[in-house]
Design a protein around this motif. Structure first.
Motif, short mmCIF file in Angstrom:
data_model
loop_
_atom_site.label_atom_id
_atom_site.label_comp_id
_atom_site.label_asym_id
_atom_site.label_seq_id
_atom_site.Cartn_x
_atom_site.Cartn_y
_atom_site.Cartn_z
N TYR A 1 87.04 -15.40 21.08
CA TYR A 1 85.80 -15.05 21.76
C TYR A 1 86.04 -13.79 22.59
O TYR A 1 87.06 -13.66 23.25
N GLY A 2 85.07 -12.88 22.58
CA GLY A 2 85.20 -11.66 23.37
C GLY A 2 85.15 -11.93 24.85
O GLY A 2 85.94 -11.41 25.62
N VAL A 3 84.24 -12.77 25.29
CA VAL A 3 84.10 -13.14 26.70
C VAL A 3 83.80 -14.62 26.77
O VAL A 3 82.96 -15.13 26.02
N VAL A 4 84.46 -15.33 27.66
CA VAL A 4 84.21 -16.75 27.88
C VAL A 4 83.94 -16.94 29.36
O VAL A 4 84.64 -16.40 30.21
N GLY A 5 82.92 -17.70 29.68
CA GLY A 5 82.63 -18.04 31.06
C GLY A 5 82.62 -19.54 31.25
O GLY A 5 82.09 -20.27 30.41
N LYS A 6 83.22 -20.01 32.32
CA LYS A 6 83.25 -21.44 32.63
C LYS A 6 82.87 -21.61 34.09
O LYS A 6 83.23 -20.80 34.93
N ALA A 7 82.15 -22.68 34.38
CA ALA A 7 81.76 -22.96 35.76
C ALA A 7 81.76 -24.46 36.00
O ALA A 7 81.53 -25.23 35.07
N LEU A 8 81.99 -24.84 37.23
CA LEU A 8 82.03 -26.25 37.60
C LEU A 8 80.65 -26.89 37.52
O LEU A 8 80.48 -27.94 36.91
N ASP A 9 79.62 -26.26 38.12
CA ASP A 9 78.30 -26.88 38.15
C ASP A 9 77.14 -25.89 38.00
O ASP A 9 76.01 -26.21 38.30
N GLN A 10 77.42 -24.69 37.53
CA GLN A 10 76.38 -23.69 37.28
C GLN A 10 76.57 -23.14 35.87
O GLN A 10 77.39 -23.65 35.12
N ALA A 11 75.86 -22.09 35.53
CA ALA A 11 75.99 -21.48 34.21
C ALA A 11 77.36 -20.84 34.06
O ALA A 11 77.86 -20.21 34.99
N GLY A 12 77.96 -20.98 32.88
CA GLY A 12 79.24 -20.33 32.61
C GLY A 12 79.09 -18.83 32.53
O GLY A 12 79.96 -18.08 32.93
N VAL A 13 77.96 -18.35 32.02
CA VAL A 13 77.65 -16.92 31.94
C VAL A 13 76.24 -16.73 32.46
O VAL A 13 75.33 -17.45 32.06
N LYS A 14 76.05 -15.77 33.33
CA LYS A 14 74.73 -15.48 33.90
C LYS A 14 74.40 -14.03 33.65
O LYS A 14 75.24 -13.15 33.83
N GLY A 15 73.19 -13.78 33.21
CA GLY A 15 72.74 -12.41 32.99
C GLY A 15 71.55 -12.12 33.87
O GLY A 15 70.66 -12.96 34.03
N GLU A 16 71.52 -10.93 34.46
CA GLU A 16 70.38 -10.49 35.29
C GLU A 16 70.01 -9.07 34.88
O GLU A 16 70.88 -8.26 34.58
N SER A 17 68.72 -8.77 34.86
CA SER A 17 68.26 -7.43 34.57
C SER A 17 66.97 -7.15 35.33
O SER A 17 66.13 -8.03 35.46
N ASN A 18 66.83 -5.93 35.82
CA ASN A 18 65.60 -5.55 36.51
C ASN A 18 64.49 -5.18 35.54
O ASN A 18 63.31 -5.35 35.84
N THR A 19 64.84 -4.64 34.36
CA THR A 19 63.79 -4.17 33.45
C THR A 19 63.97 -4.60 32.00
O THR A 19 63.05 -4.47 31.22
N GLY A 20 65.13 -5.05 31.60
CA GLY A 20 65.37 -5.39 30.19
C GLY A 20 65.78 -6.84 30.02
O GLY A 20 65.46 -7.69 30.84
N TRP A 21 66.49 -7.13 28.93
CA TRP A 21 66.94 -8.48 28.65
C TRP A 21 68.10 -8.83 29.58
O TRP A 21 69.02 -8.03 29.77
N ALA A 22 68.08 -10.02 30.11
CA ALA A 22 69.19 -10.47 30.95
C ALA A 22 70.40 -10.79 30.08
O ALA A 22 71.53 -10.52 30.45
N VAL A 23 70.17 -11.37 28.92
CA VAL A 23 71.24 -11.66 27.97
C VAL A 23 70.77 -11.21 26.60
O VAL A 23 69.66 -11.52 26.18
N HIS A 24 71.62 -10.48 25.89
CA HIS A 24 71.28 -9.96 24.57
C HIS A 24 72.34 -10.43 23.59
O HIS A 24 73.53 -10.22 23.81
N GLY A 25 71.90 -11.07 22.53
CA GLY A 25 72.83 -11.49 21.49
C GLY A 25 72.46 -10.83 20.18
O GLY A 25 71.28 -10.76 19.82
#
Length: 160
Positions: free
Chosen positions: A100-124
């Motif tokens: 995997y290029g990037v892996v995110g893990k979290a105890l009780d929230q999202a493993g990966v979070k995306g934020e954007s002011n004008t575009g897509w927060a997460v793009h796949g």
């Protein structure tokens, strides 16, 4: 048992090497769990800058090439900034199958979070036929993909 050789520097110390094949500073500690360089500061402990290349490089055979750790609330273990147009703050790439290029893990929230002011927060984006731009899985009794919106569509799909 004699003490190992120590290098003493006067403060501040500077130097220059004008040979592209030799490092300006070459340190090693061959002891198991040893530390070759320790830097402590109230600002930046280590600053790496390169005008055309890699500012800081970490490499390992079995562990983490670079490890960032935040010990206070709200801190970042690793933070990437891109000031140039179209730049990427953090880039992960797996060059072997099954990685995997990037892996995110979290105890009780999202493993990966995306934020954007004008575009897509997460793009796949899937480059191969039959691939998935975004895949959501829930092996338990949860939801694979969930959408929420206060003013627009929660989930919008388009097929061709």
């Amino acid at each position: 048992m004699s003490k190992p050789n120590k290098i003493e520097f006067t403060e501040p110390s500077t130097g220059a090497v004008n040979d592209g094949n030799d490092p300006a500073l070459d340190l090693s500690n061959e002891a198991e769990g040893g530390v070759a360089l320790k830097a402590v500061a109230k600002g930046r402990a280590i600053n790496g800058r390169c005008s055309n290349g890699i500012g800081v490089h970490g490499e390992t055979d079995t562990g983490q090439g670079v490890l960032g750790k935040a010990t206070s609330s709200g801190g970042y273990g690793v933070k990437g900034l891109a000031d140039g147009e179209g730049g990427i703050g953090v880039h992960g790439e797996a060059k072997a199958t099954g990685g995997y290029g990037v892996v995110g893990k979290a105890l009780d929230q999202a493993g990966v979070k995306g934020e954007s002011n004008t575009g897509w927060a997460v793009h796949g984006e899937a480059k191969a036929a039959g691939g998935h731009g975004v895949l959501g899985q829930s092996p338990g009794h949860g939801t694979g993909v969930k959408g929420e919106s206060n003013t627009g569509w929660a989930v919008d799909g388009e097929g061709k």
